[in-house]
Design a protein around this motif. Structure first.
Motif, PDB file in Angstrom:
ATOM      1  N   UNK A 307       0.814  -1.210   0.000  1.00  0.00           N
ATOM      2  CA  UNK A 307       0.000   0.000   0.000  1.00  0.00           C
ATOM      3  C   UNK A 307       0.855   1.269   0.000  1.00  0.00           C
ATOM      4  N   UNK A 308       2.070   1.162   0.530  1.00  0.00           N
ATOM      5  CA  UNK A 308       2.885   2.354   0.795  1.00  0.00           C
ATOM      6  C   UNK A 308       3.210   3.164  -0.454  1.00  0.00           C
ATOM      7  N   UNK A 309       3.690   2.548  -1.559  1.00  0.00           N
ATOM      8  CA  UNK A 309       4.028   3.375  -2.727  1.00  0.00           C
ATOM      9  C   UNK A 309       2.871   4.213  -3.238  1.00  0.00           C
ATOM     10  N   UNK A 310       1.667   3.647  -3.261  1.00  0.00           N
ATOM     11  CA  UNK A 310       0.509   4.409  -3.723  1.00  0.00           C
ATOM     12  C   UNK A 310       0.117   5.496  -2.725  1.00  0.00           C
ATOM     13  N   UNK A 311       0.272   5.222  -1.450  1.00  0.00           N
ATOM     14  CA  UNK A 311       0.008   6.249  -0.438  1.00  0.00           C
ATOM     15  C   UNK A 311       0.968   7.418  -0.598  1.00  0.00           C
ATOM     16  N   UNK A 312       2.238   7.100  -0.864  1.00  0.00           N
ATOM     17  CA  UNK A 312       3.227   8.161  -1.070  1.00  0.00           C
ATOM     18  C   UNK A 312       2.884   8.974  -2.308  1.00  0.00           C
TER      19      UNK A 312
END
Length: 380
Positions: A307-312
């Motif tokens: 999930x992290x790359x899209x959240x960034x």
């Protein structure tokens, strides 16, 4: 009747979920979004995580081969009794799970010489103790690779504190239910066996190999174990993350559904916004979308990392969120999907609910410590 009832409930949930998604997004758009999201996760997230697993697996095996793990174990041994109420040898389990994944603690615990140091209540708490460090190196390197340094290190400290809470709480629950376990030795546990090669024989055998072969074998064997971990996280990432993302993200910039990847109904952020003051005070979450990470980490930390790359990219997270994500991701590391199997392997399946409750509290404490630790770091 029980099977029929469970089948009916399953059908109602599945039909209800897809009816809700299809009504909001359109049936064709929903199916296209689900397939394209899973495909993009496989190509751009799973293989990236697998690469990290291979490299960290190789490094971890190299550490084992040349005694770095033994050195770390000796350095950490004095902390075990005062902090975790565990014998010093338990530090080896922390190092091994940190370098690999939760099940590494089971491999150690099934060795009679290792388990002989433990009382039963301590031995059972190894499930909580080892889980809190599972995939720790992978989580930290992944966060650092996304451009953050202080957050992951503060999160690691938070996970450590959460581990203390979880392990101690589990021991308390076990002793309350079975007071006799305070005196009984863990070697009376089912399934123990002397599986490890004696250290003297192992050292003599390794000395016969050349330095080049030892390095090469360690790197290749460790990399192969990394591939196994990388393959093991695929179902969690594709199934859990796809579902969470469909419930987390919204339509495109124009407000329309086109069937593109990473579109959704924003149900989770909407629910989180109703009680966002709780998450803001406890974890410092500044965006309701951030709640998707801890929810996903309950089942699989690899899926949560995806999930992290899209959240960034969306601008939804900051350094505090990274610290909290690291802490709760490490401490929980998919414990809902592993605690049952781990305790079953140890022979104490009936204590699963106590282990899950202890670890839930430990993970929340880890996130709180990481948040306030990052706040202190920001002031400095």
């Amino acid at each position: 009747m029980k099977k029929s009832l469970s089948g009916i409930i399953c059908l109602v949930i599945i039909i209800g979920l897809f009816t809700y998604l299809g009504h909001s997004m359109g049936a064709a758009n929903m199916l296209n979004t689900v397939m394209k999201t899973a495909h993009d996760l496989l190509l751009n997230t799973v293989f990236y995580l697998m690469a990290i697993c291979v490299l960290t697996g190789a490094i971890g095996k190299l550490f084992v081969e040349f005694g770095v793990v033994d050195l770390l174990e000796r350095l950490l041994r004095p902390l075990m009794r005062p902090l975790f109420n565990l014998p010093g040898v338990a530090s080896l389990g922390a190092v091994m799970t940190f370098l690999s994944d939760n099940p590494a603690i089971i491999t150690l615990s099934r060795d009679k010489r290792f388990s002989s140091y433990f009382k039963k209540f301590q031995f059972i708490s190894l499930t909580n103790f080892g889980t809190a460090f599972g995939m720790g190196l992978i989580v930290i390197i992944f966060m650092i690779g996304n451009g953050y340094l202080a957050g992951p290190l503060i999160g690691f400290f938070g996970a450590f504190c959460g581990c203390v809470v979880s392990t101690r709480l589990m021991q308390r629950f076990v002793l309350k239910a079975y007071p006799k376990y305070a005196e009984e030795n863990a070697n009376d546990s089912p399934g123990g066996q002397d599986t490890l090669v004696p250290e003297k024989e192992r050292n003599e055998e390794e000395e016969k190999k050349s330095l080049f072969l030892r390095i090469l074998n360690a790197l290749l064997d460790g990399g192969r174990s990394g591939v196994d971990i990388g393959l093991a996280i695929i179902p969690g990432v594709l199934i859990i993350s796809t579902l969470v993302m469909v419930l987390t993200f919204g339509p495109d910039a124009s407000g329309n559904y086109t069937g593109a990847a990473y579109q959704g109904t924003e149900l989770l952020p909407w629910l989180a916004s109703k009680i966002d003051f709780i998450f803001n005070w406890l974890f410092g979450f500044t965006d309701p979308h951030q709640i998707a990470f801890p929810i996903t980490a309950l089942g699989a930390v690899g899926a949560a990392l995806s999930l992290v790359p899209n959240f960034i990219a969306q601008g939804w997270i900051d350094g505090n969120a990274i610290a909290v994500f690291t802490a709760i991701g490490m401490c929980w590391s998919g414990y809902l999907s592993t605690h049952t199997a781990m305790l079953d392997s140890l022979g104490y399946r009936e204590l699963t609910s106590k282990a899950i409750l202890s670890h839930t509290i430990g993970g929340i404490c880890a996130a709180i410590v990481a948040h306030w630790g990052y706040m202190l770091y920001s002031l400095i």
